[in-house]
Design a protein around this motif. Structure first.
Motif, PDB file in Angstrom:
ATOM      1  N   TYR A 146       5.994  40.382-114.099  1.00  0.00           N
ATOM      2  CA  TYR A 146       7.412  40.048-113.947  1.00  0.00           C
ATOM      3  C   TYR A 146       8.263  41.314-113.913  1.00  0.00           C
ATOM      4  O   TYR A 146       9.099  41.501-113.023  1.00  0.00           O
ATOM      5  CB  TYR A 146       7.847  39.138-115.094  1.00  0.00           C
ATOM      6  CG  TYR A 146       9.341  38.938-115.181  1.00  0.00           C
ATOM      7  CD1 TYR A 146      10.004  38.125-114.273  1.00  0.00           C
ATOM      8  CD2 TYR A 146      10.098  39.557-116.176  1.00  0.00           C
ATOM      9  CE1 TYR A 146      11.380  37.939-114.348  1.00  0.00           C
ATOM     10  CE2 TYR A 146      11.468  39.377-116.265  1.00  0.00           C
ATOM     11  CZ  TYR A 146      12.097  38.569-115.351  1.00  0.00           C
ATOM     12  OH  TYR A 146      13.451  38.391-115.425  1.00  0.00           O
ATOM     13  N   VAL A 147       8.048  42.200-114.875  1.00  0.00           N
ATOM     14  CA  VAL A 147       8.820  43.440-114.945  1.00  0.00           C
ATOM     15  C   VAL A 147       8.491  44.347-113.768  1.00  0.00           C
ATOM     16  O   VAL A 147       9.387  44.958-113.164  1.00  0.00           O
ATOM     17  CB  VAL A 147       8.552  44.171-116.278  1.00  0.00           C
ATOM     18  CG1 VAL A 147       9.205  45.548-116.279  1.00  0.00           C
ATOM     19  CG2 VAL A 147       9.068  43.346-117.445  1.00  0.00           C
ATOM     20  N   THR A 148       7.210  44.433-113.406  1.00  0.00           N
ATOM     21  CA  THR A 148       6.799  45.309-112.309  1.00  0.00           C
ATOM     22  C   THR A 148       7.417  44.882-110.987  1.00  0.00           C
ATOM     23  O   THR A 148       7.989  45.689-110.252  1.00  0.00           O
ATOM     24  CB  THR A 148       5.268  45.319-112.182  1.00  0.00           C
ATOM     25  OG1 THR A 148       4.689  45.770-113.407  1.00  0.00           O
ATOM     26  CG2 THR A 148       4.822  46.230-111.045  1.00  0.00           C
ATOM     27  N   ILE A 149       7.313  43.612-110.692  1.00  0.00           N
ATOM     28  CA  ILE A 149       7.848  43.094-109.432  1.00  0.00           C
ATOM     29  C   ILE A 149       9.355  43.254-109.376  1.00  0.00           C
ATOM     30  O   ILE A 149       9.926  43.676-108.362  1.00  0.00           O
ATOM     31  CB  ILE A 149       7.451  41.618-109.264  1.00  0.00           C
ATOM     32  CG1 ILE A 149       5.950  41.506-109.021  1.00  0.00           C
ATOM     33  CG2 ILE A 149       8.223  40.971-108.118  1.00  0.00           C
ATOM     34  CD1 ILE A 149       5.416  40.103-109.133  1.00  0.00           C
ATOM     35  N   LYS A 150       9.990  42.929-110.482  1.00  0.00           N
ATOM     36  CA  LYS A 150      11.444  43.040-110.546  1.00  0.00           C
ATOM     37  C   LYS A 150      11.891  44.478-110.331  1.00  0.00           C
ATOM     38  O   LYS A 150      12.845  44.750-109.582  1.00  0.00           O
ATOM     39  CB  LYS A 150      11.918  42.521-111.904  1.00  0.00           C
ATOM     40  CG  LYS A 150      13.418  42.517-112.086  1.00  0.00           C
ATOM     41  CD  LYS A 150      13.762  41.913-113.446  1.00  0.00           C
ATOM     42  CE  LYS A 150      15.247  41.996-113.712  1.00  0.00           C
ATOM     43  NZ  LYS A 150      15.583  41.453-115.039  1.00  0.00           N
ATOM     44  N   SER A 151      11.199  45.421-110.948  1.00  0.00           N
ATOM     45  CA  SER A 151      11.547  46.833-110.807  1.00  0.00           C
ATOM     46  C   SER A 151      11.364  47.319-109.378  1.00  0.00           C
ATOM     47  O   SER A 151      12.211  48.038-108.831  1.00  0.00           O
ATOM     48  CB  SER A 151      10.689  47.666-111.762  1.00  0.00           C
ATOM     49  OG  SER A 151      10.941  49.045-111.592  1.00  0.00           O
TER      50      SER A 151
END
Length: 237
Positions: free
Chosen positions: A218-223
Motif C-alpha cells: 500500500y505504501v509502496t504503490i502510493k509513494s
C-alpha cells in the motif's frame, strides 16, 4: 495515450490508481480543499485490498488471456484506437489551462490520426506525440491543492482534487458524451473495458512482483504514484 498514461491506468485499475497528492505548494495565493493528509488510512487499505481482489480474479485473468490470444498487430491497433479517443478530453483541458502550444500539437495529432481511423498512429511517423492532460492538472493550474489522500474502489489511491478531476472526466469526456447522445452507451462501455484490459496486459508480472517484494505494498504503490504525479505537475509549470 502515452506509455506513461498506460502505466498509470494499469496501476489505477489493478488497485493502485493515480495518486496525485504531491507536496503542498508554497504559493501564497493558492487555495487548498483540505490539508494534505491520510485521515482514512484504514478505509484506504481496505479499498486497496478490494482492488487487489478485483485484479486477481477479474482483470489479471482477462489481461493474461488477451495477451496470449491476441496478435501483436491487433494489440497495437487497440492501443492506438483507445489512446486516440482520449485526445478530445486532453484538448478540453488544454483550453482550460490556456496551453495553446499543447492544444495545437494535440489537435494536429488528433486530426492526422483520425485519417487512420485512430487505429494507425500516423503522427508518430513524424516523431510527434500526444501530450496527455486531465482535469486534475487543470485544478492544480487553477491553484487547487491536493487535499486529503484516499483510496477508492476501482480508482485506487488518489486525493480529493484528483477524485474531483476523475468525476469530471467521467461525466464530461467529449467522446463519452457524444456516445451517450448517439445511443452508443454499450459500445462506449465495451471500448472502455477493452482499454482497461489492454492497458493491464502491458504490465503482467509487474504488480504481482511488487506485491510480493514490498514490505507494505500500500505504501509502496502510493509513494510511486505520488512521485509520478508530482513529476507531471512539475512538467506543466
Amino acid at each position: 495515450m502515452s506509455k506513461k498514461n498506460i502505466f498509470l491506468i494499469a496501476l489505477l485499475i489493478s488497485g493502485c490508481g493515480e495518486d496525485f497528492s504531491g507536496s503542498k505548494e508554497a504559493k501564497i495565493d493558492e487555495f487548498d480543499f483540505f490539508e494534505p493528509s491520510d485521515p482514512l488510512d484504514e478505509f484506504s487499505r481496505a479499498m486497496m485490498e478490494l482492488n487487489f481482489f478485483l485484479d486477481d480474479y477479474i482483470l489479471l485473468p482477462a489481461a493474461t488471456a488477451y495477451k496470449a490470444l491476441t496478435p501483436e498487430i491487433v494489440q497495437l491497433g487497440v492501443g492506438n484506437f483507445t489512446n486516440h479517443l482520449k485526445v478530445p478530453f486532453y484538448l478540453l483541458n488544454d483550453v482550460f489551462q490556456w496551453r495553446w502550444d499543447r492544444f495545437a500539437q494535440n489537435f494536429w495529432i488528433f486530426t492526422v490520426n483520425t485519417a487512420g481511423l485512430g487505429v494507425v498512429n500516423v503522427a508518430a511517423q513524424f516523431d510527434v506525440y500526444v501530450q496527455p492532460n486531465d482535469f486534475g492538472i487543470t485544478l492544480h493550474q487553477w491553484g487547487a491543492g491536493p487535499g486529503f489522500d484516499v483510496t477508492l474502489p476501482i480508482l485506487g489511491p488518489t486525493n480529493f482534487r484528483d477524485a474531483v478531476g476523475g468525476l469530471v472526466k467521467l461525466v464530461g469526456d467529449p467522446v463519452s458524451v457524444l456516445a451517450v447522445q448517439a445511443n452508443y452507451c454499450w459500445e462506449s462501455y465495451a471500448v472502455a473495458g477493452v482499454e482497461i484490459v489492454h492497458s493491464r496486459s502491458g504490465y503482467l508480472g509487474m504488480m504481482e512482483g511488487l506485491r510480493k517484494e514490498s514490505y507494505d505494498p500500500y505504501v509502496t504503490i502510493k509513494s510511486i504514484l505520488q512521485q509520478k504525479r508530482q513529476a507531471e505537475l512539475e512538467e506543466r509549470k
